[in-house]
Structure formats: C-alpha cells, structure tokens
Design a protein around this motif. Structure first.
Motif, PDB file in Angstrom:
ATOM      1  N   ARG A   1       0.846  -1.188   0.000  1.00  0.00           N
ATOM      2  CA  ARG A   1       0.000   0.000   0.000  1.00  0.00           C
ATOM      3  C   ARG A   1       0.880   1.236   0.000  1.00  0.00           C
ATOM      4  NH1 ARG A   1      -3.145  -3.074  -1.477  1.00  0.00           N
ATOM      5  NH2 ARG A   1      -5.057  -3.777  -0.526  1.00  0.00           N
ATOM      6  N   CYS A   2       0.324   2.327  -0.464  1.00  0.00           N
ATOM      7  CA  CYS A   2       1.036   3.601  -0.456  1.00  0.00           C
ATOM      8  C   CYS A   2       1.325   3.978   0.995  1.00  0.00           C
ATOM      9  CB  CYS A   2       0.188   4.674  -1.126  1.00  0.00           C
ATOM     10  SG  CYS A   2       0.903   6.330  -1.031  1.00  0.00           S
ATOM     11  N   PRO A   3       2.582   4.242   1.342  1.00  0.00           N
ATOM     12  CA  PRO A   3       2.901   4.587   2.725  1.00  0.00           C
ATOM     13  C   PRO A   3       2.388   5.962   3.146  1.00  0.00           C
ATOM     14  CG  PRO A   3       4.854   4.776   1.378  1.00  0.00           C
ATOM     15  CD  PRO A   3       3.781   4.190   0.506  1.00  0.00           C
ATOM     16  N   VAL A   4       2.018   6.783   2.182  1.00  0.00           N
ATOM     17  CA  VAL A   4       1.529   8.128   2.485  1.00  0.00           C
ATOM     18  C   VAL A   4       0.012   8.139   2.677  1.00  0.00           C
ATOM     19  CG1 VAL A   4       1.363  10.508   1.635  1.00  0.00           C
ATOM     20  CG2 VAL A   4       3.455   9.185   1.259  1.00  0.00           C
ATOM     21  N   THR A   5      -0.711   7.484   1.763  1.00  0.00           N
ATOM     22  CA  THR A   5      -2.179   7.553   1.790  1.00  0.00           C
ATOM     23  C   THR A   5      -2.856   6.247   2.174  1.00  0.00           C
ATOM     24  OG1 THR A   5      -2.417   6.906  -0.535  1.00  0.00           O
ATOM     25  CG2 THR A   5      -2.084   9.260  -0.069  1.00  0.00           C
ATOM     26  N   GLY A   6      -2.136   5.135   2.099  1.00  0.00           N
ATOM     27  CA  GLY A   6      -2.730   3.830   2.379  1.00  0.00           C
ATOM     28  C   GLY A   6      -3.484   3.248   1.203  1.00  0.00           C
ATOM     29  N   ALA A   7      -3.440   3.923   0.054  1.00  0.00           N
ATOM     30  CA  ALA A   7      -4.164   3.465  -1.129  1.00  0.00           C
ATOM     31  C   ALA A   7      -3.465   2.266  -1.765  1.00  0.00           C
ATOM     32  CB  ALA A   7      -4.272   4.595  -2.142  1.00  0.00           C
ATOM     33  N   GLU A   8      -4.226   1.534  -2.556  1.00  0.00           N
ATOM     34  CA  GLU A   8      -3.679   0.414  -3.316  1.00  0.00           C
ATOM     35  C   GLU A   8      -2.649   0.933  -4.312  1.00  0.00           C
ATOM     36  OE1 GLU A   8      -5.237  -3.161  -6.258  1.00  0.00           O
ATOM     37  OE2 GLU A   8      -6.661  -1.693  -5.507  1.00  0.00           O
ATOM     38  N   LEU A   9      -1.666   0.096  -4.630  1.00  0.00           N
ATOM     39  CA  LEU A   9      -0.645   0.434  -5.611  1.00  0.00           C
ATOM     40  C   LEU A   9      -0.818  -0.464  -6.831  1.00  0.00           C
ATOM     41  CD1 LEU A   9       2.405   0.705  -3.212  1.00  0.00           C
ATOM     42  CD2 LEU A   9       1.228   2.606  -4.328  1.00  0.00           C
ATOM     43  N   VAL A  10      -0.677   0.115  -8.004  1.00  0.00           N
ATOM     44  CA  VAL A  10      -0.804  -0.650  -9.243  1.00  0.00           C
ATOM     45  C   VAL A  10       0.485  -0.524 -10.051  1.00  0.00           C
ATOM     46  CG1 VAL A  10      -3.313  -0.466  -9.343  1.00  0.00           C
ATOM     47  CG2 VAL A  10      -1.917   1.281 -10.438  1.00  0.00           C
ATOM     48  N   ASP A  11       0.786  -1.552 -10.840  1.00  0.00           N
ATOM     49  CA  ASP A  11       1.971  -1.554 -11.676  1.00  0.00           C
ATOM     50  C   ASP A  11       1.833  -0.524 -12.787  1.00  0.00           C
ATOM     51  OD1 ASP A  11       3.403  -3.770 -10.472  1.00  0.00           O
ATOM     52  OD2 ASP A  11       1.825  -5.045 -11.273  1.00  0.00           O
TER      53      ASP A  11
END
Length: 65
Positions: free
Chosen positions: A17-27
C-alpha cells in the motif's frame, strides 16, 4: 535482452500500500520507461520507483502524478 529480475510474488504485490495515503498500488511504467508502482488515491496520486525488482516505498522517493 530479457529482464533478469524475477517478478514479484502476487501475494506480496497484493499487500503493498502507499505509505503516504494507504491506497492500493498498481503496476505502471514511468516517463523514462522504468517500472514503478502508482497509488490509486485520486486526491494525492503518487508514483514509487521499482529498482532491481524492489519497490522503493519512501515518501522522499515518490513522484507526484
């Protein structure tokens, strides 16, 4: 020439997850053609580099989209 870096295991990819927002990460692929992970947060979209197959999930390394 093929990429010698083995792909990331799907289970590892699914928990990142994004360490800043907690959002999912995609390639994704960055402007220079290098792999990166992009946050899906519409309010603060960020891209993180992947170096030698290892995601660099540091806010200081993130690129604003």
């Amino acid at each position: 020439m093929s990429d010698p870096t083995p792909p990331m295991d799907p289970w590892v990819r699914s928990v990142l997850r994004c360490p800043v927002t907690g959002a999912e990460l995609v390639d994704a692929v960055g402007p220079e053609g290098a792999p990166e992970l992009r946050s899906t947060d519409p309010e603060r979209p960020l891209a993180y580099p992947v170096r030698d197959g290892i995601p660099v999930l540091l806010e200081t390394e993130a690129r604003a989209l």
